[in-house]
Motif scaffolding. Structure first.
Motif, PDB file in Angstrom:
ATOM      1  N   UNK A  37       0.808  -1.209   0.000  1.00 16.53           N
ATOM      2  CA  UNK A  37       0.000   0.000   0.000  1.00 16.53           C
ATOM      3  C   UNK A  37       0.842   1.259   0.000  1.00 16.53           C
ATOM      4  N   UNK A  38       2.089   1.108   0.394  1.00 20.17           N
ATOM      5  CA  UNK A  38       2.998   2.255   0.439  1.00 20.17           C
ATOM      6  C   UNK A  38       3.800   2.441  -0.846  1.00 20.17           C
ATOM      7  N   UNK A  39       3.854   1.398  -1.711  1.00 22.24           N
ATOM      8  CA  UNK A  39       4.722   1.545  -2.883  1.00 22.24           C
ATOM      9  C   UNK A  39       4.161   1.046  -4.207  1.00 22.24           C
ATOM     10  N   UNK A  40       2.911   0.583  -4.221  1.00 23.07           N
ATOM     11  CA  UNK A  40       2.302   0.158  -5.487  1.00 23.07           C
ATOM     12  C   UNK A  40       1.332   1.246  -5.942  1.00 23.07           C
ATOM     13  N   UNK A  41       1.559   1.853  -7.092  1.00 19.09           N
ATOM     14  CA  UNK A  41       0.642   2.894  -7.570  1.00 19.09           C
ATOM     15  C   UNK A  41      -0.605   2.291  -8.211  1.00 19.09           C
ATOM     16  N   UNK A  42      -1.623   3.098  -8.382  1.00 14.07           N
ATOM     17  CA  UNK A  42      -2.854   2.684  -9.055  1.00 14.07           C
ATOM     18  C   UNK A  42      -2.650   2.813 -10.564  1.00 14.07           C
ATOM     19  N   UNK A  43      -2.694   1.678 -11.299  1.00 12.67           N
ATOM     20  CA  UNK A  43      -2.487   1.736 -12.745  1.00 12.67           C
ATOM     21  C   UNK A  43      -3.727   1.306 -13.531  1.00 12.67           C
ATOM     22  N   UNK A  44      -4.840   1.093 -12.832  1.00  8.73           N
ATOM     23  CA  UNK A  44      -6.103   0.751 -13.507  1.00  8.73           C
ATOM     24  C   UNK A  44      -7.199   1.706 -13.046  1.00  8.73           C
ATOM     25  N   UNK A  45      -8.079   2.066 -13.974  1.00  6.03           N
ATOM     26  CA  UNK A  45      -9.254   2.877 -13.624  1.00  6.03           C
ATOM     27  C   UNK A  45     -10.498   2.152 -14.121  1.00  6.03           C
ATOM     28  N   UNK A  46     -11.221   1.583 -13.170  1.00  7.64           N
ATOM     29  CA  UNK A  46     -12.448   0.855 -13.458  1.00  7.64           C
ATOM     30  C   UNK A  46     -13.462   1.287 -12.418  1.00  7.64           C
ATOM     31  N   UNK A  47     -14.711   1.418 -12.785  1.00 11.53           N
ATOM     32  CA  UNK A  47     -15.775   1.744 -11.840  1.00 11.53           C
ATOM     33  C   UNK A  47     -15.576   0.938 -10.550  1.00 11.53           C
ATOM     34  N   UNK A  48     -15.520   1.575  -9.361  1.00  5.90           N
ATOM     35  CA  UNK A  48     -15.870   2.954  -9.033  1.00  5.90           C
ATOM     36  C   UNK A  48     -14.730   3.968  -9.116  1.00  5.90           C
ATOM     37  N   UNK A  49     -13.510   3.529  -9.455  1.00  5.10           N
ATOM     38  CA  UNK A  49     -12.412   4.482  -9.593  1.00  5.10           C
ATOM     39  C   UNK A  49     -12.548   5.319 -10.864  1.00  5.10           C
ATOM     40  N   UNK A  50     -13.378   4.862 -11.804  1.00  5.76           N
ATOM     41  CA  UNK A  50     -13.603   5.571 -13.061  1.00  5.76           C
ATOM     42  C   UNK A  50     -15.072   5.939 -13.203  1.00  5.76           C
ATOM     43  N   UNK A  51     -15.331   7.082 -13.808  1.00  6.88           N
ATOM     44  CA  UNK A  51     -16.703   7.485 -14.101  1.00  6.88           C
ATOM     45  C   UNK A  51     -17.126   7.036 -15.503  1.00  6.88           C
ATOM     46  N   UNK A  52     -16.241   6.286 -16.173  1.00  8.01           N
ATOM     47  CA  UNK A  52     -16.513   5.925 -17.562  1.00  8.01           C
ATOM     48  C   UNK A  52     -16.351   4.437 -17.849  1.00  8.01           C
ATOM     49  N   UNK A  53     -15.341   3.772 -17.252  1.00  4.89           N
ATOM     50  CA  UNK A  53     -14.984   2.422 -17.658  1.00  4.89           C
ATOM     51  C   UNK A  53     -15.424   1.382 -16.631  1.00  4.89           C
ATOM     52  N   UNK A  54     -15.843   0.206 -17.140  1.00  2.00           N
ATOM     53  CA  UNK A  54     -16.285  -0.869 -16.259  1.00  2.00           C
ATOM     54  C   UNK A  54     -15.516  -2.155 -16.538  1.00  2.00           C
ATOM     55  N   UNK A  55     -16.001  -3.283 -16.010  1.00  2.00           N
ATOM     56  CA  UNK A  55     -15.267  -4.543 -16.094  1.00  2.00           C
ATOM     57  C   UNK A  55     -15.099  -5.028 -17.536  1.00  2.00           C
ATOM     58  N   UNK A  56     -16.085  -4.799 -18.383  1.00  2.25           N
ATOM     59  CA  UNK A  56     -15.942  -5.175 -19.789  1.00  2.25           C
ATOM     60  C   UNK A  56     -14.802  -4.398 -20.440  1.00  2.25           C
ATOM     61  N   UNK A  57     -14.684  -3.118 -20.121  1.00  2.00           N
ATOM     62  CA  UNK A  57     -13.599  -2.302 -20.657  1.00  2.00           C
ATOM     63  C   UNK A  57     -12.238  -2.798 -20.159  1.00  2.00           C
ATOM     64  N   UNK A  58     -12.202  -3.264 -18.925  1.00  2.00           N
ATOM     65  CA  UNK A  58     -10.970  -3.826 -18.367  1.00  2.00           C
ATOM     66  C   UNK A  58     -10.541  -5.055 -19.161  1.00  2.00           C
TER      67      UNK A  58
END
Length: 561
Positions: free
Chosen positions: A301-322
Motif C-alpha cells: 500500500x505504500x509503494x504500489x501505484x494505481x495503474x487501472x481505472x475501473x468503476x468505481x475508480x472511473x466514471x466511464x470504464x467498467x469490467x468489460x472495458x478492463x
C-alpha cells in the motif's frame, strides 16, 4: 485396468464397493480408470452471476472428458450480496464463505476426487472456493463465470450498473427524480447475467484467482455472455486433467510469493476492500499468520501505484472495458519489475511466461490500464489504516475516494445498526460535515459483518458523498465511493474504540497518511471504556455458531474452534 498418475491410483480393488456405486450411476471401468475430476458448480436461479453456469459446467465436463478424465458434477451454495444487502439476510453473506469451503472440502475428500474445477463468480463463493482449494491441496482450477455488461448511462458518461438503483433511490428520496424514472432504471442497469459490472468484490476476487495462478491466463475478466467464456470453460476442464497427470496441486501454486503477487495486483487495480478479509482467510488455509499478510498489504500500500481505472475508480470504464484493455495479463506485464514472475500456475508455466504469451485481440487502452511510470495515482488502490480508532487496523479504498475528501474531519453521528442509519438517511438527518459511524456490524456484532453498501449509495444519491464520511466495523461493497473506512478492528462488540464514540465527537480520516483518529482525550476514552457494556444480539442457527467462533476482521473473519 487401473490407470496410474502422480496423485495415485483411483479406486483400487480394495475400494471395490466405491466402484460398484459409481457403476450404479452409469460409469464404466474405463471411466474409473481415468482421473476423476470434480466439477463444483455454484449455479442458482437467484444469483445473476451464477444463472448461466449450467452451460459452462457442461463445457468444463466436455473438456475433462476430451483430455482423458472423468467429470463428476456437484452443487454449491451461492449468496448474492446485492439480493441480500437490503435486509437482514445480509448477515449471512460473509459466513456463507465458510460453508462453501467446508462443503467443497467434504465432497472432495468424502468421494476421493483427484482434481477439481471450481465454477463461481460472486463475492463470497469465489473466496470460499479458493479457501477450499488451499485446504485440499489437490489439483484445482478456478473458472470465473464472468461479468455482466453495463446498462444504459445514468447520471453521466458511465454506464449504469447493479448499484445505480441505490444511487437513484437516494435521488428519489430528495426529489431529484420521480418514481417512473426510478422504476425504469431497474429495467436498464443489469441487462445481462454475470457478476456485477464494477471492480467490486466479485470481479476483484476473480481477478485475484488469476493473479494467484489458479485460473487460466486472461480468463478472469471475460464477460459472461462472450463466447470466449465458453472456450475458457472447455480449456479449464482440459487443464484440470493435465494438472492431475503432471502432479500440480493447489499448494504448488498458492505459495507466500503468490499471495504477495495477488496483493500487489489488488493494489494496482483498485480491488475491493473485501479482498483484504478474503486474502487473510485464504492465507490462513496455507498456514500464514494474519499479521504477516496484513504487513504485506501495508508494505504494498505504500509503494504500489494505481495503474487501472475501473468503476468505481472511473466514471466511464467498467469490467468489460478492463477485459478489452488486456485484463490481468496486461496488468502483470506492466507490473513485471515488481512481481514474483517465477510463481507456478495451473498451466504448468509461470506467471511471467503466461503474461508474456497471453495476447488480447483488442487494442490497448491506456485510459483503463496504464504503466508504472505514468500511474493514475501514486496512492495504491487499498489502504490499511491505523490510529486510536483502529488499534488493530481498518481498511479504506483510496481509488474510490475523491481527492478532495481523502483527508476529512467532521462531527460524529452514531448508529448501532445499518437499519438505523438507513432510516436516518431517508429522513435526511445526515448533514454536510457529518462522519457517520455505523457500529455493531462486525463478524461477532452483526453477527456476520454485512456490507454498508446501501447507506453509502444513498448518501451518493442525495449528493452527500463529497461532504460526509462513513466509518464502520462492517464491510463495504467494492463499488462504494465517497469517503469511507471499514473493517475497523477491534469491532464494537469486542469493546473496540468505535463503540466509545459519541455524537458530536470529532473524527479525522487521513487516507494519504493512513490515519483514523478520534479527537477525544485518553482519559475520557478510559472513562467511557469503564462504563461500556455490550449485550450480544439474540440469534440462532448458523449465525449463532458463527458469532461464537468467528475471528475479527483483521484476522480474516474465519471460523476457529
Amino acid at each position: 485396468m487401473q490407470k496410474k498418475f502422480k496423485s495415485g491410483t483411483f479406486l483400487p480393488d480394495s475400494l471395490i464397493s466405491c466402484r460398484t456405486l459409481y457403476k450404479a450411476n452409469g460409469f464404466s471401468n474405463d471411466d474409473m480408470s481415468r482421473p476423476i475430476i470434480g466439477v463444483c458448480n455454484s449455479f442458482t436461479d437467484i444469483v445473476p452471476g451464477h444463472r448461466h453456469l449450467k452451460e459452462l459446467a457442461e463445457q468444463v465436463k466436455y473438456g475433462v472428458y476430451r483430455a482423458g478424465g472423468t467429470p463428476v458434477e456437484f452443487g454449491c451454495i451461492a449468496v448474492c450480496d446485492g439480493v441480500c444487502t437490503t435486509h437482514s439476510g445480509a448477515r449471512y453473506s460473509l459466513p456463507s464463505r465458510e460453508l462453501v469451503a467446508d462443503s467443497i472440502e467434504t465432497m472432495a475428500r468424502a468421494h476421493r476426487l483427484d482434481g477439481l474445477v471450481l465454477i463461481g463468480s460472486c463475492d463470497k463463493t469465489v473466496p470460499g472456493m479458493l479457501m477450499a482449494a488451499a485446504r485440499l491441496d489437490i489439483p484445482c482450477i478456478f473458472l470465473a463465470g464472468g461479468c455482466m455488461l453495463g446498462g444504459q448511462s445514468f447520471g453521466g458518461k458511465r454506464k449504469s450498473d447493479s448499484t445505480s438503483i441505490e444511487e437513484a433511490y437516494g435521488m428519489y428520496q430528495v426529489g431529484k427524480i420521480d418514481h417512473d424514472v426510478l422504476e425504469d432504471i431497474t429495467e436498464l442497469c443489469c441487462p445481462t447475467v454475470g457478476s456485477c459490472q464494477h471492480m467490486a468484490t466479485a470481479n476483484s476476487m476473480c481477478c485475484m484467482a488469476e493473479a494467484l495462478g489458479l485460473s487460466l491466463p486472461g480468463s478472469a475478466a471475460i464477460p459472461a455472455v462472450y463466447n470466449d467464456r465458453i472456450r475458457a470453460a472447455l480449456l479449464s476442464g482440459e487443464t484440470a486433467v493435465h494438472m492431475v497427470l503432471n502432479g500440480i496441486t493447489s499448494r504448488d501454486i498458492l505459495t507466500p510469493k503468490a499471495i504477495r503477487n495477488a496483493i500487489m495486483v489488488l493494489m494496482a487495480t483498485g480491488g475491493s476492500t473485501n479482498c483484504v478479509i478474503h486474502t487473510l482467510a485464504i492465507a490462513h488455509e496455507i498456514g500464514l499468520d494474519s499479521k504477516t499478510v496484513m504487513g504485506w498489504f501495508e508494505e504494498y500500500g505504500n509503494n504500489i501505484p494505481l495503474i487501472c481505472r475501473i468503476n468505481p475508480a472511473s466514471k466511464e470504464f467498467d469490467a468489460e472495458d478492463f477485459y478489452k484493455a488486456g485484463g490481468i495479463p496486461e496488468v502483470q506485464r506492466q507490473m513485471k519489475p515488481l512481481l514474483y514472475n517465477d510463481c507456478m500456475t495451473v498451466t504448468g508455466k509461470t506467471i511471467g511466461e503466461n503474461a508474456a504469451a497471453c495476447r488480447s485481440l483488442y487494442p490497448k487502452n491506456p485510459e483503463v490500464i496504464t504503466s508504472l511510470e505514468k500511474p493514475f495515482s501514486t496512492l495504491a488502490g487499498l489502504a490499511i489504516m491505523h490510529g486510536n480508532l483502529a488499534p488493530d487496523t481498518a481498511v479504506a479504498k483510496p481509488a474510490a475516494v475523491a481527492e478532495e475528501v481523502r483527508h476529512f474531519t467532521g462531527k460524529a453521528i452514531c448508529f448501532d445498526s445499518e437499519d438505523a442509519v438507513s432510516d436516518a438517511i431517508a429522513k435526511q438527518l445526515i448533514k454536510p460535515g457529518h462522519v457517520v459511524v455505523v457500529r455493531y456490524e462486525g463478524p461477532k456484532g452483526a453477527p456476520g459483518m454485512p456490507e454498508m453498501f446501501k447507506p453509502m449509495k444513498l448518501l451518493y444519491g442525495q449528493g452527500l458523498n463529497k461532504c460526509t464520511a462513513l466509518i464502520t466495523d462492517g464491510r463495504f461493497s467494492g463499488t462504494n465511493n465517497g469517503c469511507f473506512v471499514g473493517h475497523i478492528s477491534p469491532e464494537a462488540a469486542a469493546g473496540g474504540p468505535i463503540a466509545l464514540i459519541e455524537d458530536g465527537d470529532e473524527v479525522e480520516i487521513d487516507i494519504p497518511n493512513k490515519k483514523l483518529e478520534l479527537h477525544v482525550s485518553d482519559e475520557e476514552l478510559a472513562r467511557r471504556k469503564a462504563a461500556f457494556h455490550y449485550e450480544p444480539k439474540e440469534v440462532d442457527g448458523y449465525l449463532k455458531r458463527y458469532a461464537l467462533h468467528a475471528r475479527s476482521a483483521d484476522q480474516g473473519g474465519v471460523i476457529v474452534d
